[in-house]
Design a protein around this motif. Structure first.
Motif, PDB file in Angstrom:
ATOM      1  N   LEU A  44       0.831  -1.205   0.000  1.00 31.14           N
ATOM      2  CA  LEU A  44       0.000   0.000   0.000  1.00 31.14           C
ATOM      3  C   LEU A  44       0.865   1.256   0.000  1.00 31.14           C
ATOM      4  O   LEU A  44       0.543   2.243  -0.665  1.00 31.14           O
ATOM      5  N   ALA A  56      -2.006   7.348   2.393  1.00 33.98           N
ATOM      6  CA  ALA A  56      -3.144   6.436   2.533  1.00 33.98           C
ATOM      7  C   ALA A  56      -4.104   7.056   3.535  1.00 33.98           C
ATOM      8  O   ALA A  56      -3.674   7.640   4.533  1.00 33.98           O
ATOM      9  N   LEU A  78      -2.235  -4.693  -6.438  1.00 32.21           N
ATOM     10  CA  LEU A  78      -3.054  -5.162  -5.319  1.00 32.21           C
ATOM     11  C   LEU A  78      -3.423  -6.628  -5.476  1.00 32.21           C
ATOM     12  O   LEU A  78      -3.458  -7.383  -4.498  1.00 32.21           O
TER      13      LEU A  78
END
Length: 375
Positions: A44, A56, A78
């Motif tokens: 991430l 994020a 992802l």
């Protein structure tokens, strides 16, 4: 009582269907139960840095959003990391679980139930038709996620059994822990079959019609509460409070360094169930707080990220000093991101913020919160 029928399409963002925000495409990455490993935190962080605005953003459903995603490749990264197991189901993987389960408190251990439900959910083609706002929850008995407005929730009553809630209300349907996932999925199937234009269980004319036939006990109105998720937790746990739920890529990597896994909570905090001995010092050095007071003031994204916002909400909210007053600062009447439970509603208008019927300047608002007054 049911709500008016929905007449527009479900626009909840995901990875494939992003939201066109003022600062660029917004992608929402679901984390069922809020659970995320250190390796996935690093993924991430890389995605935020390489493809988005570098940050994020935690959501009120324990998920993560990436903003300004203008470069390609997010879905591929992802998927490779296991964060996107089903392209068809990505927007319906909305699952809460008591984040402190197995760390401190609670009646039953609900760890693993969110992951089990996610796997079974993605395996059923018909459940891809759930609206993006439909929410599952597993409450370990303390009453934390039971108060978050889930459409279907299993709440522990004993270590091995619990009761089923629909739209936050107990149904009297007792279900063993080992059958909790199957019970919630059965209700989700019934909702898909009966929902017509409804997005949430509360919008159905008769939510109880979703329940299977069988014996019931008298519904019980159990209390809801949110135990502290920031600071020392249990024997080795630690809770972190990012300001306004925002984490830089560098901060994500620090989290991955001090714990093997983390749990993102619905209150925009992060629980590290087994933190390294030097975690506090390293987190503080990275600009991350372990002071619960940070969560007293929350805010929507505001300008420039949202075109509908009437103010630079986070800059204004940053001037407010936490002092025992829980408040949510919003840039417009939609009040995006507002927490559940009691809080002071602070809504931007032309010339200031509306609080309790009065329009206040930012400076006057700050003074009022410091004195713990209700302006």
């Amino acid at each position: 009582m049911s709500s008016p029928a929905r007449v527009r399409a479900d626009a909840c963002p995901g990875v494939f269907a992003t939201h066109d925000a003022a600062d660029g495409p917004l992608a929402r990455v679901r984390l069922p139960g809020g659970a995320v490993s250190a390796d996935r935190l690093r993924v991430l962080a890389d995605c935020a840095e390489d493809l988005g605005d570098g940050d994020a953003h935690l959501t009120s459903r324990g998920n993560v959003q990436l903003r300004g995603v203008t470069r390609p490749g997010l879905a591929t990264r992802l998927t490779a990391a296991g964060l996107l197991p089903s392209p068809t189901h990505e927007r319906v993987r909305n699952v809460l679980a008591s984040p402190l389960s197995g760390v401190s408190g609670g009646i039953a251990d609900v760890r693993g139930l969110a992951g089990d439900l996610d796997e079974a959910l993605c395996a059923e083609a018909e459940l891809a038709e759930l609206p993006g706002r439909f929410l599952f929850a597993f409450d370990d008995g303390r009453g934390d996620v039971a108060g978050e407005g889930a459409d279907v929730c299993w709440r522990a009553v004993t270590p091995q059994a619990g009761t089923v809630l629909l739209a936050g209300a107990d149904t009297g349907w007792s279900v063993p822990r080992e059958e909790a996932v199957a019970a919630l999925l059965a209700l989700a199937r019934a909702f898909v079959a009966q929902r017509a234009t409804a997005w949430r269980v509360a919008e159905l004319p008769d939510p109880a019609a979703l329940l299977p036939a069988g014996p019931r006990t008298a519904p019980v109105d159990r209390p809801v509460r949110v135990d502290p998720t920031v600071g020392p937790l249990g024997d080795h746990g630690l809770g972190v409070a990012p300001r306004f739920g925002r984490l830089t890529a560098a901060q994500l990597r620090v989290l991955a360094e001090v714990a093997d896994h983390a749990v993102v909570t619905p209150w925009r905090s992060i629980v590290l169930p087994d933190a390294a001995p030097d975690a506090v010092a390293r987190l503080h050095a990275a600009g991350l707080s372990t002071d619960p007071a940070v969560l007293e003031i929350t805010a929507c994204i505001g300008r420039p990220g949202c075109a509908k916002s009437l103010a630079d909400v986070r800059a204004d909210a940053a001037r407010l000093v936490p002092n025992g007053v829980r408040a949510h600062v919003a840039g417009c009447a939609r009040r995006c991101g507002r927490p559940s439970g009691d809080h002071l509603d602070v809504v931007a208008e032309a010339g200031g913020y509306r609080v309790g019927g009065r329009l206040l300047t930012v400076s006057r608002l700050a003074e009022s919160l410091v004195r713990k007054e209700n302006p």
